[in-house]
Motif scaffolding. Sequence first.
Motif, mmCIF file in Angstrom:
data_model
loop_
_atom_site.group_PDB
_atom_site.id
_atom_site.type_symbol
_atom_site.label_atom_id
_atom_site.label_comp_id
_atom_site.label_asym_id
_atom_site.label_seq_id
_atom_site.Cartn_x
_atom_site.Cartn_y
_atom_site.Cartn_z
ATOM 1 N N ILE A 39 0.838 -1.205 0.000
ATOM 2 C CA ILE A 39 0.000 0.000 0.000
ATOM 3 C C ILE A 39 0.872 1.254 0.000
ATOM 4 C CG2 ILE A 39 -1.562 1.372 1.440
ATOM 5 C CD1 ILE A 39 -2.925 -1.272 2.204
ATOM 6 N N HIS A 43 0.947 3.828 -3.235
ATOM 7 C CA HIS A 43 0.286 5.122 -3.106
ATOM 8 C C HIS A 43 1.211 6.240 -2.634
ATOM 9 C CE1 HIS A 43 -3.576 3.346 -3.998
ATOM 10 N NE2 HIS A 43 -3.288 2.376 -3.156
ATOM 11 N N ASP A 50 -4.266 8.134 6.102
ATOM 12 C CA ASP A 50 -4.403 7.660 4.721
ATOM 13 C C ASP A 50 -4.105 6.167 4.621
ATOM 14 O OD1 ASP A 50 -5.007 10.228 3.914
ATOM 15 O OD2 ASP A 50 -2.939 10.701 3.333
ATOM 16 N N THR A 51 -3.092 5.717 5.348
ATOM 17 C CA THR A 51 -2.749 4.297 5.339
ATOM 18 C C THR A 51 -3.910 3.481 5.892
ATOM 19 O OG1 THR A 51 -0.447 4.916 5.732
ATOM 20 C CG2 THR A 51 -1.009 2.613 6.035
ATOM 21 N N HIS A 54 -6.663 3.076 3.286
ATOM 22 C CA HIS A 54 -6.318 2.096 2.254
ATOM 23 C C HIS A 54 -6.401 0.677 2.801
ATOM 24 C CE1 HIS A 54 -5.225 4.784 -1.004
ATOM 25 N NE2 HIS A 54 -4.521 5.521 -0.154
ATOM 26 N N GLN A 57 -9.981 -0.333 2.852
ATOM 27 C CA GLN A 57 -10.483 -0.627 1.511
ATOM 28 C C GLN A 57 -10.062 -2.017 1.057
ATOM 29 O OE1 GLN A 57 -9.076 2.546 -0.950
ATOM 30 N NE2 GLN A 57 -10.539 4.043 -0.128
#
Length: 121
Positions: A39, A43, A50-51, A54, A57
Amino acid sequence: MFATAIRYLAKKPKPKQKPIELKTPPEQTKTLTRVIFDIVKEHGPLTIADTWEHVQQVGLRGLTSKRHMKIVLRWMRERQKLRLICNHVGPHKQFLYTTWFAKSNVNQPKPANGSSLPKLP
């Protein structure tokens, strides 16, 4: 100046932290680190928030919480799988996780109103 020196010498140093030992089985640790590494590699430099987005998701089952992910990230930093960089944005700091060999494309803010540029006559 003398008072500043006294205050500086009176402070105790920060205690050394012992290395992190993850309590997950080695197979699960391997999958967690591989997914998080992929990840971050895909990205670019990411903040913890933000991590976490992800990871959610992707639907990784091994991580129980955001706190658990932060512990795994720190464990990966100790083993030099990831590195932490600091991006200064004005008076604020932003800490970003990135891989060791990735180009850091962190956007540096441009000065407002061209204040640091010399004016031409």
